[in-house]
Design a protein around this motif. Sequence first.
Motif, PDB file in Angstrom:
ATOM      1  N   ASP A 166      44.201 -72.597  -4.924  1.00 37.26           N
ATOM      2  CA  ASP A 166      45.484 -72.923  -5.554  1.00 37.26           C
ATOM      3  C   ASP A 166      46.194 -74.081  -4.837  1.00 37.26           C
ATOM      4  O   ASP A 166      47.402 -74.035  -4.587  1.00 37.26           O
ATOM      5  N   LEU A 167      45.434 -75.130  -4.527  1.00 40.98           N
ATOM      6  CA  LEU A 167      46.021 -76.266  -3.814  1.00 40.98           C
ATOM      7  C   LEU A 167      46.657 -77.287  -4.752  1.00 40.98           C
ATOM      8  O   LEU A 167      47.500 -78.072  -4.328  1.00 40.98           O
ATOM      9  N   LEU A 168      46.264 -77.286  -6.009  1.00 40.75           N
ATOM     10  CA  LEU A 168      46.746 -78.315  -6.927  1.00 40.75           C
ATOM     11  C   LEU A 168      48.084 -77.907  -7.542  1.00 40.75           C
ATOM     12  O   LEU A 168      48.332 -76.729  -7.826  1.00 40.75           O
ATOM     13  N   GLU A 169      48.933 -78.909  -7.730  1.00 36.87           N
ATOM     14  CA  GLU A 169      50.221 -78.730  -8.373  1.00 36.87           C
ATOM     15  C   GLU A 169      50.222 -79.482  -9.702  1.00 36.87           C
ATOM     16  O   GLU A 169      49.297 -80.239 -10.007  1.00 36.87           O
ATOM     17  N   ALA A 170      51.275 -79.281 -10.477  1.00 38.03           N
ATOM     18  CA  ALA A 170      51.410 -79.979 -11.754  1.00 38.03           C
ATOM     19  C   ALA A 170      51.364 -81.486 -11.522  1.00 38.03           C
ATOM     20  O   ALA A 170      52.050 -82.013 -10.643  1.00 38.03           O
ATOM     21  N   GLY A 171      50.539 -82.176 -12.287  1.00 34.75           N
ATOM     22  CA  GLY A 171      50.429 -83.623 -12.163  1.00 34.75           C
ATOM     23  C   GLY A 171      49.343 -84.105 -11.233  1.00 34.75           C
ATOM     24  O   GLY A 171      49.015 -85.296 -11.231  1.00 34.75           O
ATOM     25  N   ASP A 172      48.761 -83.205 -10.438  1.00 30.80           N
ATOM     26  CA  ASP A 172      47.735 -83.627  -9.479  1.00 30.80           C
ATOM     27  C   ASP A 172      46.477 -84.144 -10.178  1.00 30.80           C
ATOM     28  O   ASP A 172      45.910 -85.169  -9.781  1.00 30.80           O
ATOM     29  N   LEU A 173      46.025 -83.445 -11.193  1.00 26.34           N
ATOM     30  CA  LEU A 173      44.833 -83.898 -11.895  1.00 26.34           C
ATOM     31  C   LEU A 173      45.052 -85.288 -12.472  1.00 26.34           C
ATOM     32  O   LEU A 173      44.159 -86.150 -12.384  1.00 26.34           O
ATOM     33  N   GLU A 174      46.225 -85.525 -13.015  1.00 26.72           N
ATOM     34  CA  GLU A 174      46.536 -86.843 -13.564  1.00 26.72           C
ATOM     35  C   GLU A 174      46.510 -87.909 -12.472  1.00 26.72           C
ATOM     36  O   GLU A 174      46.086 -89.049 -12.716  1.00 26.72           O
TER      37      GLU A 174
END
Length: 301
Positions: A234-242
């Motif tokens: 659960d390291l990613l936050e909203a917008g990280d993939l983008e």
Amino acid sequence: MRWRLGRRSSNIEDRRGGGGGMRVPVRLPFPSGGGGVRRAGGLGIGGILLILVVSWLLGIDPSLLLGGGGTTVSVPASGRVAPTSAEEQELSAFVAHVLGDTEDTWNTLFADAGDTYREPTLVLFTGAVESACGFQQSAVGPFYCPGDSKVYLDLGFFHELKQRFQAPGDFARAYVIAHEVGHHIQNLLGISREVQAAQRQTSREEANELSVRLELQADCLAGVWAHHAEGRRDLLEAGDLEEGLTAASAIGDDTIQRRSQGYVVPESFTHGSAEQRVRWFRAGFEGGRMQACDTFNEPAA
């Protein structure tokens, strides 16, 4: 990106500061000076002269030492002293955490496949560095050397990624590290050697195409890491993939060529177009398995 939740890797070799060796913190105490003389910052003239001489010998800014009571600096193996800014310390910690998380992912995936993952070393350097692959300048960007199984990174590239390539953010930086670790995976699996052998037996155009597919596979493997960084830790936050997709697009060969020379020469691509890099990073992220990264037997675009 919640990168501080991850484990810090110990496989970091710090060659910054022009010394080519691991830096260790030291305290440089200086006398406060005697009475009856003019003082600056609590130091007598003799103390100031001593600081100026020591600063000249060590190659550091004397202002770092004129605060009185000493200062904490870092000493490379060569003996030269190189101050570490708060920003560099933060970026160094970030790199160690991201590398540690890639280790957790690939140790697990290799174990699941009945194999053992041999962790790479990440070398931090400034300006230029000597590797088993030869002497390299920072201008080449981050790179992996199969000869010594090390990833080489000048932290200044992160500024270039933000300013020149317009790809800011923690996850954009993490993607760069994960891509180079992807080359390490290829080295462990023997893919890099197979590609190099094939390149020696084919035309220049076909050899270049193989190079592109190798790079696209590293992008896909970076996506595999991101899949597990999100799903398991659960390291990613909203917008990280983008952010990651933006970085992949920003360093596509066509994007770079269009920015630097105003036109695109697909035959000269070495890493793949923006569309290709985005596609394969996404394929790894959505698939979460190395099997999703067969760039050699599927259309590259």
